[in-house]
Design an enzyme around this catalytic site. Structure first.
Site, PDB file in Angstrom:
ATOM      1  N   HIS A 171       0.871  -1.186   0.000  1.00 30.02           N
ATOM      2  CA  HIS A 171       0.000   0.000   0.000  1.00 30.02           C
ATOM      3  C   HIS A 171       0.907   1.236   0.000  1.00 30.02           C
ATOM      4  O   HIS A 171       0.899   2.051   0.919  1.00 30.02           O
ATOM      5  CB  HIS A 171      -0.926  -0.023   1.218  1.00 30.02           C
TER       6      HIS A 171
ATOM      7  N   PRO B 166       1.378   4.288  -1.177  1.00 27.33           N
ATOM      8  CA  PRO B 166       1.132   5.693  -0.807  1.00 27.33           C
ATOM      9  C   PRO B 166       0.992   5.906   0.705  1.00 27.33           C
ATOM     10  O   PRO B 166       1.232   7.007   1.201  1.00 27.33           O
ATOM     11  CB  PRO B 166      -0.175   6.034  -1.528  1.00 27.33           C
ATOM     12  N   ASP B 167       0.621   4.836   1.427  1.00 28.33           N
ATOM     13  CA  ASP B 167       0.470   4.953   2.887  1.00 28.33           C
ATOM     14  C   ASP B 167       1.807   5.101   3.598  1.00 28.33           C
ATOM     15  O   ASP B 167       1.845   5.475   4.775  1.00 28.33           O
ATOM     16  CB  ASP B 167      -0.180   3.685   3.464  1.00 28.33           C
ATOM     17  N   HIS B 168       2.879   4.731   2.919  1.00 34.09           N
ATOM     18  CA  HIS B 168       4.134   4.566   3.648  1.00 34.09           C
ATOM     19  C   HIS B 168       5.155   5.648   3.370  1.00 34.09           C
ATOM     20  O   HIS B 168       6.265   5.593   3.891  1.00 34.09           O
ATOM     21  CB  HIS B 168       4.733   3.191   3.339  1.00 34.09           C
TER      22      HIS B 168
END
Lengths: 405, 438
Positions: free
Chosen positions: A171, A173-175
Site C-alpha cells: 500500500h 502511498p500509505d508509507h
C-alpha cells in the site's frame, strides 16, 4: 540521540491504521507529546492486523502497530460515548494539533470537526487526511492504500511490458507520500502559527498528495500528449535498464546504464569486447533499438554470478547496480545499513526486544533513538491526572461509565 | 535596473503570476494573500544544490514561501537535462519535463564552483541562508566548504546511500535505489522478475523524508539556535517504506514477497473489466466490502456466487494462497467482463465495496472528484508549453499560503537579483564580475 526538538508540542492524535500514525510518529520521535486517542472495543485495525511476535495474537503484540507508533502515549477513550466529549475537549484545549485520518464526516459526528474544535481552541492546527478529500462526489469512497495507487495513475504505470497493471506490491502511498506530506504540512502550520498566531486546517486528500508523486508523468503527458506505456523495469530513455537473473534461486541484480560511458564500462566488466565495439550499440538510441539483444547479453553474463558479485563488479567500474534485496538481506546482510546502525532494537514488555527501522537519516552524525510504542491505554490515567488534573475518583467514575476503556 | 524589479518583487512575496488556472482563484490557497509576508517559510532562504533525490524537497519549501535558490554550474545543472528534454529548451536555458515540474517556484544563479572565486560566492550565499540542501558529488569538497560557513542553519545532505559506509560511493539510479531499498522485491508476480514502482519514486520518497526532517531541524535551529546536519539516505528512505515486511521477518521469520503469497488476500488485486481494469480489495477484514461484493453477485445471479460463499472463503490464511488467488481471478474477471469501469465505480460507491478504476494519467483529468475540487492547475512552462497541467497542492490549507508563483527558472535568471543584492549587502565578499557566465 533522543532529540527533544519538538518538546512542548502536543498532539491529540486520532489517526489509526497505516498512513495516519506514520505521519505523527516522526513528531513523537523528535520529542513531541503525541497522545494517541484510541478505543479498545474498536481498536486500531493495525493492532489486530499483525505480524505478531512468534505469530501469537495479542492487542499489544503487533509489530506493524509498534513500527508506526514509537514514542507515543496511548489514552484509551470510547469516542462514541457522548460523555467522552468533555474529556476529549479538555485534552484538545491543551493540544497544539488534532490529527485524524477517518473518512469525511466521522470526526464531525463525534463532535470533533474543525469547526467545533476551533471554537474551543482558536489557534488549533487540524490535520485530516481522508482518502479523496473532505468534499466532492467521491469523498465517501472507501479504500486502502492500493486504491490510492489505482486512482492516481501509479498502478497503471507499474507493471510488465505488454501486460495488465499491477501497481506496487504494498500500500505504497500509505508509507511515504501521504504521511510525510502530512508531517511537512504540520511543521509548516506550526511555523505559520508562531509567526501569525493563527492555526489552520490541513485537508490532505491522500489521492491529491499521491498525484504529486506522479507529477513527472502528469507533466510529461500534458507536455507531449502521450503517456508512457508499462515498461516493467525498462526505461524509455536508457538501455540496458532492468533487473537481471543471477545464480541461485530467485536472485536478481538491478543494472542501469544511464549513458554511453556506463555502457562501455559494463562491456568491460562483462569482458565482452565484441559488444563494446558494436557500433549499433554505442548510443542510447541504438541500444534502445536493440534492447532485447542487449538484455540477453547482460543476462547471459549475470546468470553465472551471484547478485552480490554482479553488483560489486559493476560498482567497481561506476556502473549503477544493486542487489534486489529481500527483507532478510536488508536486516541480516546489507553492510551499508549495518554500518549506519539503521536497525534499532527496541524492548517492549509484550513483544520483547524487536528490531525497527530508524528514521532514514542520521542527524548530526547520530541515529535517532526510538522510544517504545505504548500498550493500549497505558497512559490513560497519567494523562488525565497530570495533564487535566482529574482526581482518582473522577477517573474511576469515567471508567465505570465506559468513557475510559 | 533588474535589481529594482527584483526588489519590488521581493516586497510582494504573495504575488501570483505564473498562470495559475483562472478558476483556481475560487480556492483560498490560490487567491491573494491577505497577510503579506506570512507564508510559513517566508523569509527563509534555501540554497538548493540538489540534482535528483532532493529536488522535490526544496520545492515543498518554495511552494510555502521560502526563497529557494538553485546554484548551478555554467551550462546548467544536470537535472535540467533529465529526459524528456528538447534541445531547443536546453539551448534557451530552460530544461526538460522533470526539471520544469521539480524547479517550479525556484530561482537560479550560475556559479562556477570549480574556481576559488565561485566557492567564495557559494560561501557568501550560504551565510545568508537558513537551510542548505545538497547532493554532493563524491570528493568535490562542497560539503566541507558549506559546513565551514559560520552561522546557525540546517544543512541537509541527500545521497543514494548516505555519507558513510561501504556503499557511500556507489553509483545509483532510481531503480538501483529501489532495489537495494527492498521495495522492488515486493512488487511484480511470482515467476517473473521483481518489479520497480513507476514514476521515479525514490526521488519523491527521499525528498519527502528529507523535507520533513529539515523542517523539524529548522524548528530547533530557530527555537534554540542550534544548527544541524541531516544525512539522508535514499536507500534507507525506501527501506523505511516497506509496509510491514520488516516486522514480518523480524517477528515471524517470513520473507514477504511479490504476489503477496501468504500475506495478501486473493481479492486484493487489479482485475480486468469490460473496458480496462479495476482494483478491488474485499478481504474478510474489510467485511463490508466482501459482503457488498457477494450481495452484488447474488443480485446479478452470478453463478460463481456459490463458490465464494463456501467454507474455504471464510479461512483468512487460505485466502492468501496462490491457488485461491487464481480461483478468484477467474471468477471475478468473468463477473466483471460485461461491466465498465464507470459502472464498477458507481456500484462500489453505492455498495461500500472497496473497488476503484485503475486510472491512466489521461483518466485523471476526468476524475469527477478531482474536477470538483479543481485539483489540477495549469502553469506556463517556458520551453514546455504555455498552459501545462500540473498537480495542485498536495495538501489543501485553510490559510492561503500555498502557491505556484513562478515557473522553473531560466539558467542564471536570478543572477542580478540574488548575487547583485548579496554583493551590496556584503561589500567585498564576492565579485559578480568574477564568476563565470552561462
Amino acid at each position: 540521540m533522543t532529540p527533544d526538538f519538538l518538546a512542548g508540542i502536543r498532539f491529540a492524535d486520532f489517526t489509526w491504521a497505516g498512513a495516519g500514525p506514520f505521519s505523527t510518529k516522526i513528531f513523537s520521535d523528535f520529542g513531541a507529546e503525541v497522545l494517541k486517542i484510541e478505543g479498545v472495543a474498536r481498536p486500531d485495525p493495525v493492532r489486530v492486523g499483525g505480524p505478531f511476535k512468534d505469530g501469537v495474537f495479542g492487542i499489544n503484540r503487533s509489530g506493524y502497530f509498534a513500527s508506526r507508533n514509537t514514542g507515543k502515549k496511548s489514552v484509551a477513550i470510547n469516542m462514541k460515548n457522548p460523555d467522552s466529549r468533555e474529556t476529549l475537549y479538555a485534552i484538545i484545549r491543551q493540544s497544539d494539533i488534532v490529527s485524524n485520518n477517518f473518512g469525511p464526516g466521522a470526526m464531525e459526528r463525534l463532535g470533533l470537526g474543525y469547526d467545533d474544535l476551533v471554537r474551543i481552541k482558536p489557534d488549533l492546527i487540524y490535520l485530516s487526511m481522508p482518502m479523496y478529500g473532505e468534499d466532492g462526489p467521491l469523498a465517501g469512497m472507501t479504500g486502502v492504500g492500493m486504491t490510492i495507487s489505482a486512482v492516481t495513475g501509479l498502478m497503471a504505470a507499474t507493471g510488465y511490458e505488454g501486460e495488465g497493471p499491477l501497481g506496487p506490491g504494498t500500500h505504497f502511498p500509505d508509507h511515504a507520500a501521504n504521511p510525510y506530506h502530512a508531517a511537512f504540512a504540520v511543521m509548516a502550520a506550526l511555523r505559520h502559527r508562531r509567526a501569525t498566531g493563527r492555526g489552520m486546517k490541513i485537508d490532505l486528500s491522500q489521492v491529491e498528495s499521491t498525484i504529486n508523486c506522479m507529477g513527472l508523468a502528469v507533466v510529461e503527458a500534458a507536455a507531449t500528449g502521450r503517456e508512457q506505456p508499462r515498461l516493467g523495469n525498462r526505461s524509455p530513455h536508457h538501455a540496458p535498464h532492468g533487473v537481471f537473473p543471477c545464480a541461485g534461486e530467485d536472485s536478481w541484480c538491478a543494472i542501469t546504464v544511464l549513458d554511453d560511458r556506463h555502457w562501455q564500462d559494463l562491456c568491460a566488466v562483462m569482458g565482452d569486447e565484441a559488444l563494446a565495439a558494436d557500433p549499433a550499440l554505442k548510443t542510447e538510441a541504438g541500444r534502445l533499438d536493440s534492447v532485447d539483444r542487449v538484455e540477453a547479453a547482460v543476462s547471459a553474463w549475470t546468470r553465472g554470478l551471484s547478485a552480490e558479485a554482479v553488483m560489486a563488479a559493476c560498482q567497481a567500474r561506476g556502473v549503477p547496480a544493486g542487489v534486489v534485496s529481500t527483507s532478510r538481506r536488508l536486516m541480516q546482510d546489507d553492510p551499508q545499513l549495518r554500518h549506519r546502525d539503521y536497525w534499532q532494537v527496541v524492548d517492549h514488555p509484550e513483544i520483547g526486544p524487536a528490531r525497527f527501522t530508524a528514521p532514514p537519516f542520521r542527524l548530526d552524525g547520530e541515529r535517532i533513538d526510538l522510544k517504545r510504542p505504548p500498550l493500549i491505554g497505558e497512559h490513560t490515567d497519567s494523562v488525565l491526572a497530570d495533564l487535566l488534573g482529574y482526581s482518582p475518583e473522577r477517573i474511576a467514575s469515567l471508567r465505570a461509565t465506559g468513557v475510559l476503556e | 535596473m533588474q535589481d529594482d524589479a527584483a526588489r519590488a518583487a521581493e516586497l510582494r512575496p504573495e504575488r501570483h503570476q505564473a498562470g495559475a488556472h483562472p478558476e483556481a482563484g475560487t480556492h483560498p490557497e490560490a487567491g491573494a494573500h491577505p497577510y503579506p509576508g506570512t507564508r510559513p517559510y517566508a523569509g527563509i532562504r534555501v540554497i538548493d544544490l540538489t540534482r535528483l533525490y532532493g529536488a522535490y524537497a526544496t520545492r515543498l519549501f518554495a511552494d510555502l514561501g521560502a526563497e529557494v535558490i538553485r546554484v548551478e554550474p555554467p551550462g546548467g545543472g544536470s537535472d535540467r537535462r533529465l529526459p524528456p528534454a528538447t534541445a531547443g529548451a536546453l539551448a534557451a536555458g530552460q530544461g526538460g519535463v522533470p526539471f520544469a515540474f521539480l524547479a517550479l517556484n525556484k530561482k537560479s544563479v550560475v556559479v562556477d564552483l570549480t574556481t576559488p572565486a565561485g566557492r567564495d560566492i557559494l560561501k557568501a550565499l550560504v551565510a545568508t541562508a537558513a537551510v542548505v540542501v545538497v547532493e554532493p558529488e563524491a570528493e568535490d569538497g562542497l560539503l566541507a566548504d558549506i559546513l565551514a560557513v559560520p552561522g546557525v542553519r540546517v544543512v541537509t545532505v541527500i545521497t543514494p546511500f548516505g555519507l558513510t559506509g561501504p556503499y557511500a560511493g556507489f553509483a545509483a539510479s532510481d531503480l538501483v535505489v529501489q532495489a537495494l531499498g527492498g521495495i522492488v522485491w515486493l512488487s511484480g508476480e511470482p515467476g517473473k522478475p521483481p518489479l520497480k514502482i513507476a514514476g521515479e519514486q525514490s526521488l519523491f520518497v527521499a525528498s519527502l523524508y528529507a523535507a520533513a526532517a529539515t523542517a523539524i531541524a529548522l524548528w530547533d535551529a530557530e527555537t534554540r539556535g542550534a544548527g544541524h546536519v541531516v544525512d539522508v539516505s535514499a536507500q534507507e528512505c525506501i527501506a523505511h517504506s516497506l509496509q510491514n515486511a520488516v516486522q514480518v521477518f523480524d517477528l515471524e521469520g517470513r520473507v514477504s514477497t511479490r504476489g503477496g503469497e501468504g500475506t495478501r488476500d486473493a481479492t486484493e488485486s487489479a482485475f480486468a473489466c469490460q473496458d480496462g481494469w479495476v482494483f478491488l480489495a474485499a478481504p474478510l477484514a474489510l467485511q463490508a466490502s466482501w459482503s457488498g461484493l457477494l450481495a452484488w453477485m447474488k443480485e446479478e445471479g452470478f453463478d460463481g456466487h456459490a463458490a465464494l460463499t463456501s467454507a474455504p472463503w471464510q479461512d483468512r490464511p487460505r485466502r492468501t494462497t496462490a491457488a485461491m488467488k487464481a480461483e478468484f481471478k477467474v471468477l471475478i474477471e468473468r463477473f466483471l467482463a460485461d461491466k465498465t469501469k464507470a459502472r464498477c465505480a458507481a456500484e462500489a460507491l453505492k455498495r461500500k465495496i472497496v473497488m476503484a478504476p485503475v486510472a491512466s494519467i489521461a483518466d485523471l483529468g476526468a476524475d469527477p472528484q478531482l474536477l470538483f475540487r479543481r485539483f489540477f492547475q495549469t502553469v506556463a512552462m517556458p520551453g514546455i508549453g504555455s498552459e501545462v497541467t500540473i498537480p495542485g497542492a498536495p495538501y489543501r490549507l485553510s490559510e492561503p499560503v500555498w502557491a505556484i508563483d513562478r515557473p522553473a527558472p531560466r539558467l542564471g535568471e536570478h543572477d542580478a537579483e540574488v548575487l547583485g543584492r548579496m554583493n551590496q549587502g556584503h561589500p567585498g565578499r564576492a565579485d559578480p564580475a568574477g564568476r563565470a557566465s552561462a
